[in-house]
Design a protein around this motif. Structure first.
Motif, PDB file in Angstrom:
ATOM      1  N   VAL A 141     -32.457  25.444  20.599  1.00 34.74           N
ATOM      2  CA  VAL A 141     -32.343  27.010  20.043  1.00 34.74           C
ATOM      3  C   VAL A 141     -33.308  27.563  21.806  1.00 34.74           C
ATOM      4  O   VAL A 141     -32.884  28.189  22.266  1.00 34.74           O
ATOM      5  N   THR A 142     -34.080  27.457  22.112  1.00 33.64           N
ATOM      6  CA  THR A 142     -34.830  27.159  22.928  1.00 33.64           C
ATOM      7  C   THR A 142     -35.013  26.703  24.304  1.00 33.64           C
ATOM      8  O   THR A 142     -34.895  27.578  25.539  1.00 33.64           O
ATOM      9  N   ALA A 143     -34.069  25.497  24.398  1.00 33.97           N
ATOM     10  CA  ALA A 143     -33.853  25.310  25.808  1.00 33.97           C
ATOM     11  C   ALA A 143     -32.424  25.946  25.929  1.00 33.97           C
ATOM     12  O   ALA A 143     -32.231  25.843  27.590  1.00 33.97           O
ATOM     13  N   VAL A 144     -31.833  25.854  24.916  1.00 33.56           N
ATOM     14  CA  VAL A 144     -30.398  26.717  25.720  1.00 33.56           C
ATOM     15  C   VAL A 144     -30.687  28.152  25.923  1.00 33.56           C
ATOM     16  O   VAL A 144     -30.659  28.590  27.218  1.00 33.56           O
ATOM     17  N   ARG A 145     -31.931  29.044  25.640  1.00 33.04           N
ATOM     18  CA  ARG A 145     -32.128  29.905  26.063  1.00 33.04           C
ATOM     19  C   ARG A 145     -32.722  30.270  27.314  1.00 33.04           C
ATOM     20  O   ARG A 145     -32.600  30.650  27.880  1.00 33.04           O
ATOM     21  N   ALA A 146     -33.515  28.971  27.384  1.00 28.93           N
ATOM     22  CA  ALA A 146     -34.462  29.029  28.133  1.00 28.93           C
ATOM     23  C   ALA A 146     -33.031  28.996  29.608  1.00 28.93           C
ATOM     24  O   ALA A 146     -33.005  29.306  30.965  1.00 28.93           O
ATOM     25  N   ALA A 147     -31.717  27.868  29.491  1.00 36.05           N
ATOM     26  CA  ALA A 147     -31.386  27.742  30.446  1.00 36.05           C
ATOM     27  C   ALA A 147     -30.438  28.757  30.690  1.00 36.05           C
ATOM     28  O   ALA A 147     -29.940  29.216  32.008  1.00 36.05           O
ATOM     29  N   GLN A 189     -27.380  20.098  32.050  1.00 34.32           N
ATOM     30  CA  GLN A 189     -28.197  19.726  33.439  1.00 34.32           C
ATOM     31  C   GLN A 189     -29.716  20.435  32.971  1.00 34.32           C
ATOM     32  O   GLN A 189     -30.931  19.988  32.967  1.00 34.32           O
ATOM     33  N   LEU A 190     -29.596  22.060  32.569  1.00 28.71           N
ATOM     34  CA  LEU A 190     -31.152  22.530  32.388  1.00 28.71           C
ATOM     35  C   LEU A 190     -31.624  21.854  31.038  1.00 28.71           C
ATOM     36  O   LEU A 190     -32.872  22.141  30.883  1.00 28.71           O
ATOM     37  N   CYS A 191     -30.123  21.932  29.648  1.00 34.86           N
ATOM     38  CA  CYS A 191     -31.434  21.908  29.190  1.00 34.86           C
ATOM     39  C   CYS A 191     -31.789  19.645  28.867  1.00 34.86           C
ATOM     40  O   CYS A 191     -33.079  20.051  28.283  1.00 34.86           O
ATOM     41  N   GLU A 192     -30.956  19.319  29.500  1.00 33.42           N
ATOM     42  CA  GLU A 192     -31.778  17.770  29.547  1.00 33.42           C
ATOM     43  C   GLU A 192     -33.503  18.043  29.742  1.00 33.42           C
ATOM     44  O   GLU A 192     -34.364  17.253  29.762  1.00 33.42           O
TER      45      GLU A 192
END
Length: 580
Positions: free
Chosen positions: A559-565, A521-524
């Motif tokens: 990578v940026t999205a996974v880190r932020a999530a 969800q957070l990556c989306e």
């Protein structure tokens, strides 16, 4: 999160464990019977009984007893007078009783699973009516099953029971309403080995492709496609061969209004030349799923026995269990063994004379590849009556010659290799695939192939793609490099477990159980779509996501999205820098 439960019919070997749990609950806990030195409490009339059990690993977690109308007598008859017993037997009900769950797991949904398994089993047996003796404490659960209490009460030791009865069809419908949300949750965390589908009705298999929620399935927001990273599906990140694009662009109106060759002869010829397989051994279709359904319709029935691996590509269990309704067994892939296929276990399973065995190599969703020569050595031991289906959707990414079994399959008696051109040839939107089978099987499937099995643009694209192997070979090599770089960068986030597939994706294991869906969800929210693998096997335990390899810019965004999530979920050290 507790370990996944296994739900199955008991065998005779399970009886001692059942009797021990009966003693623990009905003698020690409920004082319905006096304790005994053996700590075993057999059922007095067990000769005709059946049991459905829940196992927690190798330990019995619970059971429910079924007495069919063919048994010498129902348990409840000992409490009825002769007239009442005769009236009951005239209805020929199945008797349900002794719903029993180990004390330490009573809050896990085990009782609901056992009741649900009971109803699914009764429905498959054609049972119409059911009678039960319910303790006052579980009376509400029986009532939600659609069982109505009678005015007859039974005292057994210190326990008071009420006699309840009802219709199986009504009970199944009521249970679905009362427990639907629980079943949705439990379906993802159970090894279901009951020989019938978990759900009786399910029209479609769940796949990736959630990005079309943003684009719109009526394609009214196509302009957003460049802003989205579709890493939840395994489409190629690279373009088709130049010859494909040129051929499709030359005359689009003609492609739209012209019927294709009815038997796709040119495509079959090109596949034969490229793969060195005789044309008579080739069957083409509009994607591998179309070929799967075509074959299943001809080869299988509800009486068939099929072996699948667990986990596997989700369309196979959906097709085999929910569409065909065949009996399905699973060969589990062990996460502790890196999800590798155990060839010794496969060899033993092949001796069980299945009608169909389905393997995916490299595996989806785990990406493990089994050496072709070693796999062939085992598959040759399959009985002639067993058809073996090998799905090689990602075989081209393996990067070694001789990785495919298609040439050997053509000369076998019972092995079929299915290959889509979607993934490795960047043709997912055009739906072109083929299978290679021995003469008799191929002839049978062609007889039931509709005319125009592959659309004209798809036939042209597939032919042109096969004519340019060098274009694709360079991108397959580039995919392996990009995959390794993406895995390394994700691993550097927090020393998480990252598994490189021998395909075009990686697997990421999140430390906390049950967090994969939150990661998705957070990556989306950042326009990056990844796949939560939880629905595909209880062994994923809500921890694993699958991420498709993209181009360098796309991988940067992943990578940026996974880190932020991970930051939002407080899963990263506060001083961790984004990997470069």
């Amino acid at each position: 999160m507790p370990a996944p439960l296994t739900i199955r019919m008991a065998t005779q070997d399970d009886r001692p464990a059942i009797y021990r749990l009966r003693h623990d609950v009905y003698a020690d806990e409920l004082a319905q019977y006096p304790p005994n030195q053996d700590r075993l409490l057999p059922d007095l009339d067990d000769s005709g009984n059946l049991y459905i059990i829940a196992q927690d690993g190798d330990t019995l977690a619970g059971f429910i007893s079924i007495t069919p109308p063919t048994a010498p007598r129902l348990f409840i008859e000992r409490y009825l007078d002769e007239s009442a017993a005769a009236e009951l037997n005239a209805e020929r009900p199945f008797e349900v009783r002794a719903l029993t769950v180990r004390r330490d797991i009573r809050a896990t949904g085990a009782a609901s699973l056992l009741m649900y398994a009971l109803l699914r089993w009764l429905a498959t047996q054609g049972a119409s009516s059911v009678v039960a003796m319910g303790r006052e404490e579980v009376r509400g659960m029986y009532a939600r099953l659609g069982l109505e209490p009678t005015d007859r009460h039974i005292q057994a030791g210190s326990q008071k029971y009420v006699v309840m009865n009802g219709q199986v069809a009504v009970a199944e419908a009521k249970f679905d309403v009362a427990y639907r949300s629980i079943l949705d949750r439990l379906e993802q965390s159970v090894y279901w080995e009951m020989g019938m589908p978990f759900r009786p009705h399910a029209e479609h298999c769940l796949h990736g492709g959630r990005s079309f929620d943003a684009i719109g399935t009526r394609f009214d927001r196509l302009g957003t496609r460049g802003q989205i990273i579709t890493a939840d599906v395994l489409d190629a990140w690279f373009p088709p061969a130049p010859g494909v694009v040129q051929a499709l662009a030359e005359d689009i109106p003609w492609l739209c209004h012209t019927s294709p060759p009815a038997q796709a002869d040119g495509l079959v010829e090109q596949i034969s030349a490229a793969r060195e397989v005789a044309e008579r051994n080739i069957v083409v279709g509009a994607g591998s799923s179309a070929l799967m359904y075509q074959a299943a319709a001809r080869w299988l029935s509800p009486r068939s026995r099929v072996l699948l691996t667990l986990p596997t590509y989700g369309e196979y269990p959906h097709l085999i269990e929910k569409v065909v309704g065949a009996q399905t067994d699973y060969l589990r892939l062990d996460p502790a063994q890196d999800w590798s296929l155990n060839l010794d276990e496969l060899a033993r399973a092949l001796r069980r004379n299945y009608d169909l065995v389905v393997l995916v190599n490299p595996a989806n969703p785990t990406g493990r590849y089994t050496d072709a020569d070693q796999l062939w050595h085992v598959l040759r031991s399959a009985p002639p009556s067993t058809t073996v289906w090998v799905d090689e959707a990602y075989i081209d990414y393996v990067g070694t010659s001789g990785a495919s079994l298609e040439r050997k399959a053509a000369l076998s008696g019972n092995i079929v290799v299915c290959k889509t051109m979607s993934k490795a040839y960047a043709l997912s939107g055009l739906r072109a695939a083929y299978l290679v089978a021995p003469d008799q099987l191929a002839t049978n499937l062609r007889r039931w192939s509709p005319p125009w099995p592959v659309a004209l643009p798809s036939q042209i694209a597939a032919v042109r793609a096969l004519q340019d192997p060098d274009h694709y070979a360079q991108y397959w090599h580039a995919t392996a490099t990009a995959r390794h770089q993406l895995a390394s960068r994700l691993q550097a986030l927090a020393a998480w477990q990252v598994t490189e597939a021998q395909a075009n994706f990686v697997l990421l294991r999140i430390p906390s159980e049950g967090t994969a869906d939150r990661m998705r969800q957070l990556c989306e929210d950042r326009g990056v779509f990844v796949r939560d693998l939880t629905p595909l096997s209880p062994d994923f335990r809500g921890q694993w996501v699958r991420i498709a390899v993209k181009d360098p810019a796309g991988n940067d965004r992943i990578v940026t999205a996974v880190r932020a999530a991970a930051d939002a979920m407080a899963l990263l050290p506060p001083d961790r820098n984004e990997p470069q």
